[in-house]
Design an enzyme around this catalytic site. Sequence first.
Site, PDB file in Angstrom:
ATOM      1  N   GLY A  12      21.043 -38.788  65.818  1.00 27.11           N
ATOM      2  CA  GLY A  12      20.145 -39.804  65.278  1.00 27.11           C
ATOM      3  C   GLY A  12      20.838 -41.033  64.728  1.00 27.11           C
ATOM      4  O   GLY A  12      20.308 -41.702  63.836  1.00 27.11           O
ATOM      5  N   ASN A  14      21.105 -43.756  66.310  1.00 26.99           N
ATOM      6  CA  ASN A  14      20.198 -44.861  66.657  1.00 26.99           C
ATOM      7  C   ASN A  14      19.015 -44.922  65.687  1.00 26.99           C
ATOM      8  O   ASN A  14      18.611 -46.007  65.279  1.00 26.99           O
ATOM      9  CB  ASN A  14      19.723 -44.749  68.107  1.00 26.99           C
ATOM     10  CG  ASN A  14      20.734 -45.342  69.079  1.00 26.99           C
ATOM     11  OD1 ASN A  14      20.906 -46.561  69.143  1.00 26.99           O
ATOM     12  ND2 ASN A  14      21.432 -44.486  69.815  1.00 26.99           N
ATOM     13  N   ARG A  66       6.752 -27.419  80.913  1.00 28.89           N
ATOM     14  CA  ARG A  66       7.023 -28.787  80.514  1.00 28.89           C
ATOM     15  C   ARG A  66       5.713 -29.515  80.191  1.00 28.89           C
ATOM     16  O   ARG A  66       5.635 -30.302  79.246  1.00 28.89           O
ATOM     17  CB  ARG A  66       7.752 -29.494  81.676  1.00 28.89           C
ATOM     18  CG  ARG A  66       8.673 -30.605  81.274  1.00 28.89           C
ATOM     19  CD  ARG A  66       9.380 -31.178  82.483  1.00 28.89           C
ATOM     20  NE  ARG A  66      10.625 -30.507  82.816  1.00 28.89           N
ATOM     21  CZ  ARG A  66      11.781 -30.666  82.177  1.00 28.89           C
ATOM     22  NH1 ARG A  66      11.852 -31.459  81.123  1.00 28.89           N
ATOM     23  NH2 ARG A  66      12.858 -30.039  82.556  1.00 28.89           N
ATOM     24  N   MET A  91      16.565 -35.677  74.557  1.00 32.05           N
ATOM     25  CA  MET A  91      17.208 -35.153  75.761  1.00 32.05           C
ATOM     26  C   MET A  91      16.273 -34.248  76.573  1.00 32.05           C
ATOM     27  O   MET A  91      16.666 -33.185  77.044  1.00 32.05           O
ATOM     28  CB  MET A  91      18.504 -34.429  75.398  1.00 32.05           C
ATOM     29  CG  MET A  91      19.488 -35.307  74.619  1.00 32.05           C
ATOM     30  SD  MET A  91      19.878 -36.890  75.401  1.00 32.05           S
ATOM     31  CE  MET A  91      21.118 -36.329  76.569  1.00 32.05           C
ATOM     32  N   ARG A  92      15.024 -34.672  76.727  1.00 34.77           N
ATOM     33  CA  ARG A  92      14.076 -33.951  77.565  1.00 34.77           C
ATOM     34  C   ARG A  92      13.501 -34.909  78.601  1.00 34.77           C
ATOM     35  O   ARG A  92      13.212 -36.069  78.282  1.00 34.77           O
ATOM     36  CB  ARG A  92      12.899 -33.391  76.737  1.00 34.77           C
ATOM     37  CG  ARG A  92      13.282 -32.455  75.630  1.00 34.77           C
ATOM     38  CD  ARG A  92      13.786 -31.112  76.097  1.00 34.77           C
ATOM     39  NE  ARG A  92      12.884 -30.429  77.002  1.00 34.77           N
ATOM     40  CZ  ARG A  92      13.248 -29.380  77.746  1.00 34.77           C
ATOM     41  NH1 ARG A  92      14.494 -28.915  77.699  1.00 34.77           N
ATOM     42  NH2 ARG A  92      12.381 -28.800  78.548  1.00 34.77           N
ATOM     43  N   LEU A  94      10.496 -36.254  80.659  1.00 37.45           N
ATOM     44  CA  LEU A  94       9.067 -36.305  80.342  1.00 37.45           C
ATOM     45  C   LEU A  94       8.232 -36.257  81.617  1.00 37.45           C
ATOM     46  O   LEU A  94       8.629 -36.770  82.660  1.00 37.45           O
ATOM     47  CB  LEU A  94       8.774 -37.581  79.554  1.00 37.45           C
ATOM     48  CG  LEU A  94       9.469 -37.598  78.173  1.00 37.45           C
ATOM     49  CD1 LEU A  94       9.546 -39.009  77.622  1.00 37.45           C
ATOM     50  CD2 LEU A  94       8.747 -36.660  77.210  1.00 37.45           C
ATOM     51  N   ASN A 108      13.360 -46.474  76.053  1.00 30.99           N
ATOM     52  CA  ASN A 108      14.485 -45.535  75.966  1.00 30.99           C
ATOM     53  C   ASN A 108      15.781 -46.339  75.890  1.00 30.99           C
ATOM     54  O   ASN A 108      15.842 -47.486  76.337  1.00 30.99           O
ATOM     55  CB  ASN A 108      14.506 -44.660  77.234  1.00 30.99           C
ATOM     56  CG  ASN A 108      15.640 -43.644  77.230  1.00 30.99           C
ATOM     57  OD1 ASN A 108      15.911 -43.000  76.220  1.00 30.99           O
ATOM     58  ND2 ASN A 108      16.321 -43.503  78.356  1.00 30.99           N
ATOM     59  N   HIS A 110      19.753 -45.832  77.171  1.00 30.97           N
ATOM     60  CA  HIS A 110      20.577 -44.981  78.025  1.00 30.97           C
ATOM     61  C   HIS A 110      22.018 -45.492  77.972  1.00 30.97           C
ATOM     62  O   HIS A 110      22.250 -46.694  78.089  1.00 30.97           O
ATOM     63  CB  HIS A 110      20.042 -45.017  79.461  1.00 30.97           C
ATOM     64  CG  HIS A 110      20.818 -44.126  80.388  1.00 30.97           C
ATOM     65  ND1 HIS A 110      20.655 -42.757  80.395  1.00 30.97           N
ATOM     66  CD2 HIS A 110      21.785 -44.405  81.285  1.00 30.97           C
ATOM     67  CE1 HIS A 110      21.491 -42.236  81.281  1.00 30.97           C
ATOM     68  NE2 HIS A 110      22.188 -43.217  81.845  1.00 30.97           N
ATOM     69  N   GLU A 144      10.260 -42.774  87.048  1.00 28.67           N
ATOM     70  CA  GLU A 144      11.581 -42.573  87.643  1.00 28.67           C
ATOM     71  C   GLU A 144      12.626 -42.397  86.535  1.00 28.67           C
ATOM     72  O   GLU A 144      12.761 -43.265  85.665  1.00 28.67           O
ATOM     73  CB  GLU A 144      11.932 -43.797  88.502  1.00 28.67           C
ATOM     74  CG  GLU A 144      13.186 -43.602  89.314  1.00 28.67           C
ATOM     75  CD  GLU A 144      13.647 -44.903  89.985  1.00 28.67           C
ATOM     76  OE1 GLU A 144      14.825 -44.972  90.373  1.00 28.67           O
ATOM     77  OE2 GLU A 144      12.831 -45.843  90.080  1.00 28.67           O
TER      78      GLU A 144
HETATM   79  C1  GAR Z   1      22.978 -42.262  72.625  1.00 31.48           C
HETATM   80  O1  GAR Z   1      24.219 -42.634  73.168  1.00 31.48           O
HETATM   81  C2  GAR Z   1      21.884 -42.502  73.642  1.00 31.48           C
HETATM   82  O2  GAR Z   1      22.111 -43.643  74.437  1.00 31.48           O
HETATM   83  C3  GAR Z   1      21.972 -41.254  74.458  1.00 31.48           C
HETATM   84  O3  GAR Z   1      22.193 -40.226  73.534  1.00 31.48           O
HETATM   85  C4  GAR Z   1      22.896 -40.758  72.412  1.00 31.48           C
HETATM   86  C5  GAR Z   1      22.142 -40.389  71.157  1.00 31.48           C
HETATM   87  O4  GAR Z   1      22.890 -40.713  70.024  1.00 31.48           O
HETATM   88  N1  GAR Z   1      20.782 -41.032  75.204  1.00 31.48           N
HETATM   89  C6  GAR Z   1      20.753 -40.379  76.370  1.00 31.48           C
HETATM   90  O5  GAR Z   1      21.740 -39.916  76.896  1.00 31.48           O
HETATM   91  C7  GAR Z   1      19.376 -40.271  76.990  1.00 31.48           C
HETATM   92  N2  GAR Z   1      19.439 -39.585  78.238  1.00 31.48           N
HETATM   93  P1  GAR Z   1      22.227 -40.699  68.577  1.00 31.48           P
HETATM   94  O6  GAR Z   1      21.484 -39.368  68.425  1.00 31.48           O
HETATM   95  O7  GAR Z   1      23.386 -40.791  67.646  1.00 31.48           O
HETATM   96  O8  GAR Z   1      21.284 -41.869  68.483  1.00 31.48           O
END
Ligand code: GAR
Length: 210
Positions: A12, A14, A66, A91-92, A94, A108, A110, A144
Site C-alpha cells: 500500500g 501507493n 471469480r 493483484m486479482r 477482474l 490502475n 502498472h 483487456e
Molecule cells: C506497484 O508497483 C504497482 O504498480 C504494482 O504493484 C505494486 C504495489 O505496490 N501493481 C501491479 O503489479 C498490478 N498488476 P504498493 O502496494 O506499495 O502500492
Amino acid sequence: PCKLVILLSGSGSNLQAFIDACKNQNLPDTEISAVISNKADAFGLIRAKEAGIATACIDHKQFASREDFDEALLQKIDEFGANLIVLAGFMRILTPRFVRHYLGRLINIHPSLLPKYPGLHTHQRAIDAGDKEAGATVHFVTEELDGGPPIIQAKIPIFDGDDAATLADRVLSKEHTIYPLAAQWFAEGRLKLQNSKAVLDDKNIPESGI
Ligand code: GAR
C-alpha cells in the site's frame, strides 16, 4: 468531493501516496472513502486504519468463483458510493462484468511502460530484455488485462547494476507522483474515457500516456 475507493493486496505504498497527497492539499477535490483488500494481512489496511479510513477485507479464497468474488467486491464498493475506483497493487484479475460496471471510473497503475510487459515480473523482464528504461503507467481499466488506454507514464533509466528490487524501488517512487495526479485530473472533471480513448481537457491522450 470525488469519493475514491482504493483496492489493494499488499504494502500500500501507493495508498500512502494518496493519503499524503490528501493531507498536503495535493488532492483538494477528493476524499478516500474506503480501502478494500483481498488479503487480511495486507499492510495497506494498517496504513488506512492509521489514517482513519474505513477498511474492508474480502478474501477471494472464500468464494467459489471469480464471478462470486467480484460480485461481493462490487457490492461493497457501491456501499461506499465510490466515484472513482483506484487499483493500487490489487493483484486479482477482474471479470468483464466488474470492469463494465465501472467502465470510465476504474483506473490502475502498472509497473511497466505499457504496452510493454503486461502481467507479472515486469522489472525482471525489462532487465532481461536489456532495456535502457523502465517505468510505470496509469491507465483506465478495460476488459483487456493491462491493456486499457494509458493516462500518464513515468520513465526512469535502468542502470548497469540494477536488479528487479532496486528498479522496483525507483519505479515505485515515481508511481507515488503520477497516480495521485491522475486521480486529481479525474476529480476535476478533466480526465475521461471517451470512445475507448483516454481524454484530458478534451484532447486524446497519446498511446504513450502524458
Ligand atoms: C506497484 O508497483 C504497482 O504498480 C504494482 O504493484 C505494486 C504495489 O505496490 N501493481 C501491479 O503489479 C498490478 N498488476 P504498493 O502496494 O506499495 O502500492
